[in-house]
Motif scaffolding. Structure first.
Motif, short mmCIF file in Angstrom:
data_model
loop_
_atom_site.label_atom_id
_atom_site.label_comp_id
_atom_site.label_asym_id
_atom_site.label_seq_id
_atom_site.Cartn_x
_atom_site.Cartn_y
_atom_site.Cartn_z
N GLY A 37 13.64 -24.49 19.99
CA GLY A 37 12.58 -24.36 19.09
C GLY A 37 11.86 -22.98 19.41
N GLY A 38 10.76 -22.93 18.62
CA GLY A 38 10.03 -21.62 18.51
C GLY A 38 8.79 -21.91 17.91
N GLU A 39 7.80 -20.71 17.87
CA GLU A 39 6.64 -20.98 17.39
C GLU A 39 6.58 -20.32 15.87
OE1 GLU A 39 4.77 -17.96 19.67
OE2 GLU A 39 4.68 -19.28 21.58
N GLN A 40 7.64 -19.77 15.24
CA GLN A 40 7.86 -19.17 13.84
C GLN A 40 8.50 -20.44 12.95
OE1 GLN A 40 9.53 -18.95 16.92
NE2 GLN A 40 10.05 -16.68 16.54
N ASP A 41 8.40 -20.14 11.60
CA ASP A 41 8.93 -20.96 10.87
C ASP A 41 10.41 -20.54 10.37
OD1 ASP A 41 9.01 -19.48 8.07
OD2 ASP A 41 7.00 -19.35 8.48
N ALA A 42 11.26 -21.14 9.88
CA ALA A 42 12.68 -21.05 9.66
C ALA A 42 12.88 -19.99 8.69
CB ALA A 42 13.21 -22.38 9.14
N TYR A 43 11.90 -19.62 8.06
CA TYR A 43 11.99 -18.49 7.07
C TYR A 43 11.39 -16.96 7.54
CZ TYR A 43 13.14 -22.49 3.91
OH TYR A 43 13.74 -23.54 3.55
N ASP A 44 10.85 -16.98 8.41
CA ASP A 44 10.07 -15.96 9.02
C ASP A 44 10.84 -14.74 9.50
OD1 ASP A 44 7.99 -14.29 9.73
OD2 ASP A 44 7.59 -15.25 11.84
N ASP A 45 11.51 -14.20 8.41
CA ASP A 45 12.34 -12.88 8.85
C ASP A 45 11.86 -11.71 9.23
OD1 ASP A 45 14.29 -15.03 8.22
OD2 ASP A 45 15.15 -13.82 6.59
N GLU A 46 10.58 -11.62 8.71
CA GLU A 46 9.81 -10.50 8.87
C GLU A 46 9.29 -10.46 10.32
OE1 GLU A 46 6.03 -7.81 7.21
OE2 GLU A 46 7.04 -9.27 6.03
N GLY A 47 8.62 -11.34 10.86
CA GLY A 47 7.98 -11.60 11.96
C GLY A 47 9.06 -11.82 13.04
N SER A 48 10.40 -12.46 12.65
CA SER A 48 11.27 -12.73 13.78
C SER A 48 12.57 -12.24 13.03
CB SER A 48 11.28 -14.08 14.08
OG SER A 48 10.08 -14.65 14.47
N PRO A 49 12.85 -10.83 13.11
CA PRO A 49 14.04 -10.39 12.56
C PRO A 49 15.50 -10.79 12.97
CG PRO A 49 12.85 -8.73 13.95
CD PRO A 49 11.97 -10.02 14.06
N TRP A 50 15.53 -11.76 14.16
CA TRP A 50 16.84 -12.17 14.32
C TRP A 50 17.05 -13.47 13.68
CZ3 TRP A 50 12.41 -12.37 17.42
CH2 TRP A 50 11.77 -13.55 17.51
N LEU A 51 16.02 -13.95 12.92
CA LEU A 51 16.48 -15.23 12.24
C LEU A 51 17.60 -15.28 11.52
CD1 LEU A 51 13.18 -16.87 11.66
CD2 LEU A 51 14.54 -17.14 13.61
N PRO A 52 18.00 -14.24 10.28
CA PRO A 52 18.92 -14.17 9.57
C PRO A 52 20.24 -14.24 10.37
CG PRO A 52 17.28 -12.60 8.77
CD PRO A 52 16.88 -13.03 10.17
N ALA A 53 20.36 -13.46 11.42
CA ALA A 53 21.71 -13.70 12.00
C ALA A 53 21.67 -14.83 12.82
CB ALA A 53 21.44 -12.40 13.32
N THR A 54 20.63 -15.57 13.32
CA THR A 54 20.93 -17.10 13.78
C THR A 54 21.22 -18.01 12.77
OG1 THR A 54 19.02 -16.38 15.37
CG2 THR A 54 19.38 -18.57 15.27
N ARG A 55 20.67 -17.80 11.66
CA ARG A 55 21.25 -18.79 10.34
C ARG A 55 22.68 -18.49 10.28
NH1 ARG A 55 15.96 -17.51 8.24
NH2 ARG A 55 17.32 -15.92 6.55
N ALA A 56 23.07 -17.39 10.09
CA ALA A 56 24.38 -17.09 9.82
C ALA A 56 25.10 -17.69 11.03
CB ALA A 56 24.62 -15.38 9.76
N LEU A 57 24.63 -17.54 12.26
CA LEU A 57 25.52 -18.08 13.49
C LEU A 57 25.68 -19.53 13.42
CD1 LEU A 57 26.97 -18.27 16.23
CD2 LEU A 57 24.26 -17.87 17.29
N LEU A 58 24.47 -20.30 12.90
CA LEU A 58 24.53 -21.58 12.94
C LEU A 58 25.48 -22.19 11.52
CD1 LEU A 58 20.81 -22.16 13.44
CD2 LEU A 58 22.60 -23.24 14.81
N ALA A 59 25.65 -21.67 10.70
CA ALA A 59 26.47 -21.62 9.39
C ALA A 59 28.05 -21.65 9.94
CB ALA A 59 26.25 -20.97 8.21
N GLU A 60 28.21 -20.42 10.79
CA GLU A 60 29.55 -20.12 11.17
C GLU A 60 29.93 -21.14 12.32
OE1 GLU A 60 32.16 -16.84 13.30
OE2 GLU A 60 29.88 -16.57 13.31
N ALA A 61 29.08 -21.71 13.18
CA ALA A 61 29.41 -22.66 14.30
C ALA A 61 29.71 -24.11 13.59
CB ALA A 61 28.09 -22.64 15.15
N ALA A 62 28.78 -24.39 12.70
CA ALA A 62 28.91 -25.72 12.02
C ALA A 62 30.19 -26.02 11.24
CB ALA A 62 27.61 -26.00 11.13
#
Length: 256
Positions: A60-85
């Motif tokens: 988990g984390g303090e940010q929201d799932a769309y906070d790409d500007e504040g947490s710039p690693w989120l797009p890569a994390t979403r891509a990783l999760l889609a690939e992993a699933a």
């Protein structure tokens, strides 16, 4: 065997999951499970699914799932999760990790959802599919599934969130609900998402409550203490069931 853990904030660690994930109920002479912590919040690069080893845990984390500007690693994390699933890699997302999984595989998360903050120890109720689930099945055994007129408690779990999954990914299996938010657990492909926090210790949970506006820390701590044995039982069961999947090897690849 390596289990990769993506950490979004130092205040949301792997916590009590560490010993539970590493505990093998049937010790063997085979490879042991080891955790590799990726501190994405500190700039450590998010790996690809093929670089995660035997499994993936997204915290988990303090940010929201769309906070790409504040947490710039989120797009890569979403891509990783889609690939992993979709690749058969055993994967578990917790709270923000579950929300990122939902978004990555075609679902939707609402930021500051209208029901408001779900804070405290929550009764998690199984859906019918939980009975045969590889991660929640042991907890769901013998518990009446959530349906009109009857519902048992799968587990009592700490919760601290205002954002929520409001649409499951296409083809996802709905596993558990709570009174305030319906999508407390789901499975898509080889990935599981849980909105609650099976990993959190009282110390960490107290710190979150103290930082969250509008949350009565004294009340939240009292709820945790009252249900402490049940929280530990549920958290350990989820961690060990997931670790067993990781040790058993890749699951059958399924489009997510």
């Amino acid at each position: 065997m390596i289990l990769t853990v993506i950490e979004h904030a130092p205040s949301v660690p792997t916590d009590r999951f560490v010993p539970w994930l590493l505990e093998d109920p049937v010790p063997t002479t085979g490879p042991t499970l080891q955790l590799r912590i990726v501190r994405a919040w500190a700039g450590e690069p998010v790996p690809s699914a093929s670089e995660c080893g035997a499994g993936l845990l997204v915290l988990g984390g303090e940010q929201d799932a769309y906070d790409d500007e504040g947490s710039p690693w989120l797009p890569a994390t979403r891509a990783l999760l889609a690939e992993a699933a979709g690749s058969g890699l055993p994967t578990l997302g917790i709270c923000l990790g579950a929300q990122l999984l939902a978004v990555a595989t075609g679902g939707r998360v609402q930021v500051a959802a209208p029901p408001g903050c779900e804070a405290g120890v929550v009764a998690i109720r199984p859906r019918p599919a939980a009975a045969d689930d590889a991660v929640l099945g042991a907890l769901a055994a013998g518990v009446p599934a959530d349906h009109p007129g009857a519902a048992g408690v799968l587990a009592w779990m700490p919760s601290m969130h205002s954002d929520a999954v409001v649409e499951l990914p296409p083809g996802a299996v709905w596993l558990a609900s709570s009174t305030l938010y319906p999508f407390q657990a789901f499975r898509t492909g080889s990935a599981w998402g849980v909105q609650f926090h099976p990993e959190v210790s009282l110390e960490t949970f107290t710190a979150w409550a103290e930082e969250e506006d509008g949350v009565d820390t004294t009340d939240v701590v009292a709820q945790y203490r009252e249900r402490e044995a049940e929280i530990e039982h549920g958290g350990r069961a989820i961690a060990m069931a997931f670790a067993s999947l990781v040790r058993s090897g890749s699951l059958a690849p399924t489009p997510a």
